[in-house]
Design a protein around this motif. Structure first.
Motif, PDB file in Angstrom:
ATOM      1  N   GLY A 105      18.875  63.624  15.767  1.00  0.00           N
ATOM      2  CA  GLY A 105      19.012  64.565  17.022  1.00  0.00           C
ATOM      3  C   GLY A 105      18.391  65.888  17.089  1.00  0.00           C
ATOM      4  O   GLY A 105      17.642  66.084  18.298  1.00  0.00           O
ATOM      5  N   PHE A 127      14.634  65.094  17.893  1.00  0.00           N
ATOM      6  CA  PHE A 127      14.514  64.876  19.265  1.00  0.00           C
ATOM      7  C   PHE A 127      14.642  66.139  20.132  1.00  0.00           C
ATOM      8  O   PHE A 127      13.795  66.121  20.986  1.00  0.00           O
ATOM      9  CB  PHE A 127      15.529  63.671  19.536  1.00  0.00           C
ATOM     10  CG  PHE A 127      15.028  62.413  19.365  1.00  0.00           C
ATOM     11  CD1 PHE A 127      14.182  62.225  18.266  1.00  0.00           C
ATOM     12  CD2 PHE A 127      15.513  61.488  20.135  1.00  0.00           C
ATOM     13  CE1 PHE A 127      13.696  60.798  17.928  1.00  0.00           C
ATOM     14  CE2 PHE A 127      15.158  59.962  19.687  1.00  0.00           C
ATOM     15  CZ  PHE A 127      14.314  59.782  18.589  1.00  0.00           C
ATOM     16  N   GLY A 162      13.739  61.934  28.732  1.00  0.00           N
ATOM     17  CA  GLY A 162      14.322  60.835  27.759  1.00  0.00           C
ATOM     18  C   GLY A 162      14.355  61.321  26.230  1.00  0.00           C
ATOM     19  O   GLY A 162      15.593  61.122  25.600  1.00  0.00           O
ATOM     20  N   ALA A 200      18.173  61.477  24.371  1.00  0.00           N
ATOM     21  CA  ALA A 200      18.281  60.714  23.020  1.00  0.00           C
ATOM     22  C   ALA A 200      18.865  61.644  22.116  1.00  0.00           C
ATOM     23  O   ALA A 200      19.703  61.629  21.220  1.00  0.00           O
ATOM     24  CB  ALA A 200      17.168  60.103  22.588  1.00  0.00           C
ATOM     25  N   LEU A 230      22.527  61.841  20.119  1.00  0.00           N
ATOM     26  CA  LEU A 230      22.488  61.738  18.398  1.00  0.00           C
ATOM     27  C   LEU A 230      23.333  63.014  17.755  1.00  0.00           C
ATOM     28  O   LEU A 230      23.990  62.803  16.892  1.00  0.00           O
ATOM     29  CB  LEU A 230      20.992  61.653  17.833  1.00  0.00           C
ATOM     30  CG  LEU A 230      20.426  60.125  18.247  1.00  0.00           C
ATOM     31  CD1 LEU A 230      18.925  60.403  17.684  1.00  0.00           C
ATOM     32  CD2 LEU A 230      20.965  59.326  17.389  1.00  0.00           C
ATOM     33  N   LEU A 245      19.291  50.801  18.782  1.00  0.00           N
ATOM     34  CA  LEU A 245      18.771  52.138  18.546  1.00  0.00           C
ATOM     35  C   LEU A 245      17.647  52.266  18.532  1.00  0.00           C
ATOM     36  O   LEU A 245      16.672  53.312  19.099  1.00  0.00           O
ATOM     37  CB  LEU A 245      19.309  52.590  17.087  1.00  0.00           C
ATOM     38  CG  LEU A 245      19.434  53.832  16.595  1.00  0.00           C
ATOM     39  CD1 LEU A 245      20.433  54.690  17.480  1.00  0.00           C
ATOM     40  CD2 LEU A 245      19.682  54.078  15.164  1.00  0.00           C
ATOM     41  N   MET A 303      16.710  52.390  21.845  1.00  0.00           N
ATOM     42  CA  MET A 303      16.687  53.684  22.616  1.00  0.00           C
ATOM     43  C   MET A 303      15.683  54.810  22.314  1.00  0.00           C
ATOM     44  O   MET A 303      14.997  55.605  23.009  1.00  0.00           O
ATOM     45  CB  MET A 303      17.975  54.245  22.072  1.00  0.00           C
ATOM     46  CG  MET A 303      18.673  55.386  22.842  1.00  0.00           C
ATOM     47  SD  MET A 303      19.895  56.166  21.975  1.00  0.00           S
ATOM     48  CE  MET A 303      19.179  57.043  20.669  1.00  0.00           C
ATOM     49  N   SER A 304      15.344  54.628  20.973  1.00  0.00           N
ATOM     50  CA  SER A 304      14.056  55.433  20.402  1.00  0.00           C
ATOM     51  C   SER A 304      12.779  55.111  21.320  1.00  0.00           C
ATOM     52  O   SER A 304      12.052  56.332  21.543  1.00  0.00           O
ATOM     53  CB  SER A 304      13.821  55.264  19.030  1.00  0.00           C
ATOM     54  OG  SER A 304      15.208  55.358  18.164  1.00  0.00           O
ATOM     55  N   ALA A 332      12.929  56.553  24.828  1.00  0.00           N
ATOM     56  CA  ALA A 332      12.785  57.914  24.926  1.00  0.00           C
ATOM     57  C   ALA A 332      11.332  58.533  24.608  1.00  0.00           C
ATOM     58  O   ALA A 332      10.911  59.497  25.324  1.00  0.00           O
ATOM     59  CB  ALA A 332      13.737  58.837  23.476  1.00  0.00           C
TER      60      ALA A 332
END
Lengths: 521, 224
Positions: free
Chosen positions: A196, A199, A225, A229, A233, B104, B107-108, B111
């Protein structure tokens, strides 16, 4: 200070990159770290010549010293405002200092309970106290982190020490099992947190919370996005540490298996530090700009924790597991304060954390004594007849349980009142109703333990007329454990009857993100 | 196709293949060696970004030291070939794990694809890369200025790791208070005796048909 390679070659050539190091700003964390490491040195120099009482006294003095160091800083902050130190990675504000105090209180309680516990279990070791102090230093670092990297390192210091503490009872297999479970799942959740952070760094170009805050206030990210995300996380990582449903599965097993004095710290100090980190990141950093994005996720966590924590606690027969589920439901209540995402909500969460630390220290402290040698007598049946054989202890435990249930005139009532007030203020009335319903359900659980201590007759039908007697060896209360229980009792009652001073302090403990003031060379 | 893109795709593929190998191979030694492939792929990616120092550290520390440590542990402790793979504690947990893993990944990907920059493999840096200042200097400067606190408190982390390793490897001289069957610590002394018996029986059950164990098994069978 944006980006890892923020310094241009010109900066490097001019030697223009020095920051001032403010030792006083990190004094509480520094005292805890040095206290832990010095204890290790002293023990190796005077091998075998020190009594175990010395370790306890040392730990209490060091933790008390950290609190004492935080007080002048607190006055500083209240007069001159919050500031950032150490290249902007340490945030010195009322919030971090308040949390520092609460973590140190939790350390003092754990040390007082550990003293008699280690003697009873015939375990050696200053290492328990060393790890306790170092772990607290990590918690303090985490609470005052203004940089996601510092926050992560603080979290790891905090958690790895506790993984070891959970497994330190070398004479119990269940303790080692608990340590391993906690370690594997904890390492997994740390990976989520780190992912996280990566990101968020990708989405904003910095790990510094102040810079993130400014960046998000000045720019609107059209394609966010990556940042979303990252937020999700981060929430997984924090959710694990605060034991919120659905990231709670480790809690009952670890609380049951780990040495009970360690659990007082695990449920108190560790959770306080994790909530502090969460409030710093979600409420203070992302609160102004991204609250509508993270609120639904935290809302779901809060509802699930409140409901599942209360319902699952009812079906347990082991008291430590019951208290574990009740701590999950408490996490749901504290999440209400986070959800409010306001100064009022943060103050309510801080007050709750303070009261919670005393309640949980007292409850698990009593469980430490009832467990007796082997730390294994934790079934509901083992508490039967406590009201007769140790009336004082039973009464103390009853007060802690009633406080956890939220009975008026105890700190637990005021704490629940404030978080529910904060959530209603933010317009989430449905959630407030769910919280009150969950409080009613968990009241049943606490009363069940009380009934078992006072009213339940012996299981043998022939003796059912006889007054219930405590089975097993007699319960001994070491002096220091008795002192700790007394202190917790007074604190819980005082916070319920005269909550004014503590709420004022919690109200002053605002978290702020202030850019570092560059000192001219 | 640009060279940068080509390098990125190839080393990315090596990373993914290595990661799959870590999960899919049955032999633990092969798992550890697949990890080396992944770490090398990452090192190549660092080189492509101009981070030569990080690439060297990646190879020396991760591929060199850490994987060798893994191999030491595997060889010294003798992990069984397919020890835990067949055991499924919760029915359907593996299917659930696959679903969670794929979501997952999805989602990545979402993103990544929704962010403004599409992957090109081109070097990314916020400051101009000046050949006059080597990247070691840059990392050193960043580490000892902006990240000095995070850098210094890592020392505490290492201290904890050492204390913990020493503590957990120490055996208690006292009698154990519980066993896995009786976690409540009742009848401690009696169980301690029983525990020794079961530990002998366990070692016979789990270990393979190696000659030494076969002897113990024969002894145990003879004594019963």
């Amino acid at each position: 200070m944006i980006g890892l390679l923020a310094h241009t070659p010109d900066d490097l050539a001019a030697g223009n990159f020095s920051h001032s190091v403010s030792w006083s700003a990190i004094a509480p964390a520094l005292i805890l770290m040095l206290g832990g490491i010095l204890l290790l040195v002293i023990v190796s120099v005077f091998r075998g010549k020190l009594s175990s009482g010395f370790f306890t006294a040392w730990t209490v003095i060091v933790a008390g010293g950290a609190i004492a160091a935080a007080i002048p800083l607190w006055h500083d902050v209240q007069e001159d405002g919050a500031r950032s130190e150490m290249a902007g990675s340490v945030g010195l504000d009322g919030f971090s200092l308040f949390v520092t105090g609460v973590i140190c209180i939790s350390v003092i309680f754990a040390a007082l309970f550990l003293d008699g516990y280690l003697r009873r279990e015939k375990l050696e070791g200053p290492e328990w106290y060393v790890l306790l102090l170092l772990s607290a230093a990590g918690g303090v670092t985490m609470a005052s982190a203004n940089d996601l990297l510092v926050l992560f390192v603080g979290l790891e210091i905090l958690s790895i020490a506790v993984y070891i503490l959970a497994a330190m009872h070398s004479r119990r297999v269940t303790s080692q099992e608990a340590g391993l479970k906690y370690f594997v799942l904890g390492a997994f959740s740390s990976a989520f947190l780190l992912y996280g952070i990566a990101f968020v760094y990708g989405g904003t170009g910095t790990t510094n919370l102040v810079s993130i805050n400014i960046f998000l206030a000045d720019n609107v990210i059209t394609q966010n996005g990556l940042l979303l995300a990252g937020l999700a996380l981060l929430l997984v990582g924090f959710g694990f540490k605060i034991a919120a449903v659905p990231f709670h599965l480790w809690t009952p097993d670890v609380y049951q298996g780990a040495p009970t004095p360690v659990v007082t710290y695990m449920a108190g100090g560790v959770k306080v530090a994790a909530f502090a980190g969460m409030i710093r990141v979600f409420v203070v950093t992302f609160g102004p700009t991204y609250v509508n994005e993270w609120r639904p996720m935290v809302y779901a966590l809060a509802v699930l924790s409140l409901v599942v924590g209360a319902l699952m606690a009812i079906v347990q027969t082991n008291v430590k597991r019951m208290l574990a589920f009740s701590s999950i439901s408490h996490a749901g209540f504290i999440l209400l304060g986070v959800l409010a995402s306001s100064d009022q909500g943060t103050a309510a969460a801080l007050f709750y954390l303070l009261v919670y630390t005393f309640m949980v220290a007292g409850s698990f402290g009593v469980a430490t004594l009832i467990g007796r040698t082997g730390d294994g007598r934790q079934n509901l049946g083992d508490y039967r007849g406590l009201g007769r054989s140790r009336p004082g202890l039973a009464l103390t435990f009853t007060v802690f349980l009633l406080a956890q249930a939220g009975v008026p005139l105890t700190g637990g009532f005021m704490a629940k009142l404030y978080v529910i007030g904060a959530i209603v203020e933010s317009g989430m009335t449905v959630l407030a109703l769910i919280a009150m319903l969950s409080a009613v359900i968990s009241a049943f659980l606490y009363l069940r333990i009380v009934v078992s201590m006072y009213f339940e007759a012996s299981t043998d039908s022939a003796d059912s007329e006889e007054p219930a007697e405590l089975s097993g060896p007699p319960v001994r209360i070491p002096k220091l454990a008795g002192l700790a229980l007394g202190l917790a009792l007074v604190a819980v009652l005082a916070l319920g009857i005269v909550p004014g001073p503590a709420t004022r302090v919690a109200g002053d403990a605002t978290a702020e993100l202030v850019p570092e003031v560059e000192v001219p060379q | 196709m640009r060279v940068e893109m080509f390098v990125f795709v190839v080393s990315g593929a090596i990373c993914v293949a290595g990661a799959l190998g870590v999960v899919l191979f049955r032999n633990p030694v092969h798992n550890a060696l697949s990890l080396v492939a992944t770490l090398f792929g990452v090192a190549v990616l660092f080189v492509a970004q101009g981070a030569y120092f990080l690439a060297a550290i990646q190879v020396i520390v991760y591929a060199g030291a850490i994987v060798v440590l893994f191999l030491f542990v595997i060889m010294l402790l003798g992990v069984d070939q397919d020890d835990d793979v067949r055991f499924e504690p919760i029915p359907g947990i593996r299917i659930a794990a696959v679903i969670v893993g794929i979501s997952l990944l999805g989602m990545s990907l979402i993103a990544l694809l929704s962010s403004p920059d599409v992957v090109t493999g081109a070097p990314s840096a916020l400051a101009p890369l000046d050949p006059a200042t080597p990247d070691v200097n840059r990392i050193g400067a960043a580490l000892f200025t902006d990240y000095i606190y995070a850098f210094e408190i890592t020392a505490v982390l290492l201290t904890i790791a050492v204390v913990g390793a020493v503590m957990l490897s120490r055996q208690s001289p006292e009698v154990p208070l519980d066993t896995e069957e009786f976690p409540d610590g009742t009848m401690a002394s009696e169980l301690a005796i029983r525990r020794e018996e079961t530990s002998v029986a366990d070692s016979v059950d789990t270990d393979g048909p190696e000659p030494a164990d076969a002897e113990i098994a024969a002894d145990a069978a003879g004594s019963e």
